[in-house]
Scaffold this motif. Sequence first.
Motif, short mmCIF file in Angstrom:
data_model
loop_
_atom_site.label_atom_id
_atom_site.label_comp_id
_atom_site.label_asym_id
_atom_site.label_seq_id
_atom_site.Cartn_x
_atom_site.Cartn_y
_atom_site.Cartn_z
N LYS A 75 21.12 -25.50 36.10
CA LYS A 75 20.12 -24.82 36.92
C LYS A 75 19.98 -23.37 36.46
CE LYS A 75 21.29 -27.65 40.96
NZ LYS A 75 21.81 -27.63 42.35
N LEU A 76 18.73 -22.94 36.33
CA LEU A 76 18.42 -21.58 35.88
C LEU A 76 17.31 -21.01 36.76
CD1 LEU A 76 18.25 -22.42 32.09
CD2 LEU A 76 19.79 -20.71 33.03
N PRO A 77 17.17 -19.68 36.80
CA PRO A 77 16.02 -19.11 37.52
C PRO A 77 14.70 -19.58 36.91
CG PRO A 77 17.67 -17.42 37.02
CD PRO A 77 18.06 -18.65 36.25
N GLU A 78 13.66 -19.51 37.67
CA GLU A 78 12.35 -19.97 37.21
C GLU A 78 11.92 -19.22 35.95
OE1 GLU A 78 7.77 -20.44 38.93
OE2 GLU A 78 9.37 -19.63 40.20
N LYS A 345 14.17 -7.20 35.73
CA LYS A 345 15.32 -7.32 36.63
C LYS A 345 16.64 -7.38 35.86
CE LYS A 345 17.60 -10.73 39.59
NZ LYS A 345 17.48 -12.00 40.35
N TYR A 346 16.63 -8.01 34.70
CA TYR A 346 17.87 -8.27 33.97
C TYR A 346 18.22 -7.17 32.96
CZ TYR A 346 17.22 -12.87 36.00
OH TYR A 346 17.05 -13.91 36.89
N GLU A 383 25.47 -12.75 41.07
CA GLU A 383 24.69 -13.94 41.43
C GLU A 383 24.72 -14.95 40.29
OE1 GLU A 383 20.15 -12.85 40.38
OE2 GLU A 383 21.04 -11.52 41.89
N PHE A 385 23.51 -17.30 37.44
CA PHE A 385 22.34 -17.30 36.56
C PHE A 385 22.14 -18.67 35.93
CE2 PHE A 385 20.56 -16.67 32.24
CZ PHE A 385 19.30 -16.18 32.60
N TYR A 426 13.59 -17.08 27.93
CA TYR A 426 12.62 -16.93 29.00
C TYR A 426 11.23 -17.24 28.48
CZ TYR A 426 9.90 -14.88 32.81
OH TYR A 426 9.03 -14.68 33.86
#
Length: 428
Positions: A75-78, A345-346, A383, A385, A426
């Motif tokens: 699972k990864l952020p959108e 953000k990163y 959090e 990632f 990304y």
Amino acid sequence: MRSGLIAALTAGATLAASVSLASLAAAQEAGDTKAKVDNLEKLQGFRTTGVAEPPPIPQTGRRADAINRTLQKIKLPEGFKISLYAIVPDARAMAVGPNAGVVFVGTRKSKVYTVTDRAKDRVADEVKVFAPAIDFKIPNGVCFSRDGVLTVVEQNRVLAFPAAEFFYEGPDVAASVVVKQGELIPVSEESYNHTARVCRIGPDGKLYIALGQPYNVPPKEKAELYARTGIGGIIRMDADGKNREVFATGIRNSVGMDFAPDKTLWFTDNQVDGMGDDQPPGELNQATKPGQNFGFPWYGGGAVRTVEYKNDTVPPDVVPPKAELAPHAADLGMIVYRGKMFPEKYRGGVFTAEHGSWNRTTPIGARVMFVPITKDGTAGRPEPFAEGWLTESGEYLGRPVDVATLPDGSLLVSDDTAGAIYRIAYEK
């Protein structure tokens, strides 16, 4: 009488044969060791060793297929996507070459690997053993200088390889000894525990090395020796090994560090085992100047005192962690993200690789974490990632060890359990 004599003679012959075989094996081992030493001397003199290059590591087949199935569960952020970058046995710390982007990979065994993406399609074309003529011992730590010198930090030796990205194509490479075998730490302190070194070249051009101490909590009689040699701390030295000094102390076992744009050094620290599932926390620390003390062994992690030192006076200048990490999740490798591929953000934040717990009743970890960092150096809440290598039943499908960035800003993640490197990109 005769049968007893025969038995005695037989036993004597067997013993003699055993001694002979043992002596032969010892002589063979001594000869092999001498040959490896001679090989290093040859490489320092730009002479060939005659050692054949091992075959490349296969990048397709059943193993690759199984890893790709596992990656479908991550699972990864959108907007992010993970893929298999390379099959690399026992992959641990990574260093990306500043010239050609070749990835050098350390291990806790006896090999260093090179990973090449010749087609520049973000998938490795070739993975092979680096400098096969050299007898490495736990060459976990790898790092590059800006001018292309690769440093390899072993359990108790440091080697340097000028122009490694160009010499690596053949089995013989230019090499030099920065710290001789047995002189990084006292030989008496060599251990099977906390032996994986990591390194970075600082903005000052010096070589920084984290030296994990071998105990869960060290005995007090070791304090003076460890403070003097930098065990349980971070040392630094000139690129050629001169002017060694202790940079930071009070560190149990750091297996990840990186410099931020403001030239401060951030590092993870694995904390004390056996204090329960939920304490003490792991640590993300920031060293802002030489000589700082980060609290171990008085603190087992965060503000939790160790049993062994609970009645001892804590030094007044102890630096608290910038962020507390999940207890026993084993945060190892880390980077301050400087790439431009990921969203704003990163940028400037910290990515850490959680190897996963080993002594917790309910396993946690086996994921990549992100810690936001503000411009004033304040760390936000960690959090997840990338996660999913730990199943609901507690099985580890992989164990992330280190993170690094490719020149395009994508994130590499090494995994010593699966024997692989992943790439996270990304896609807008």
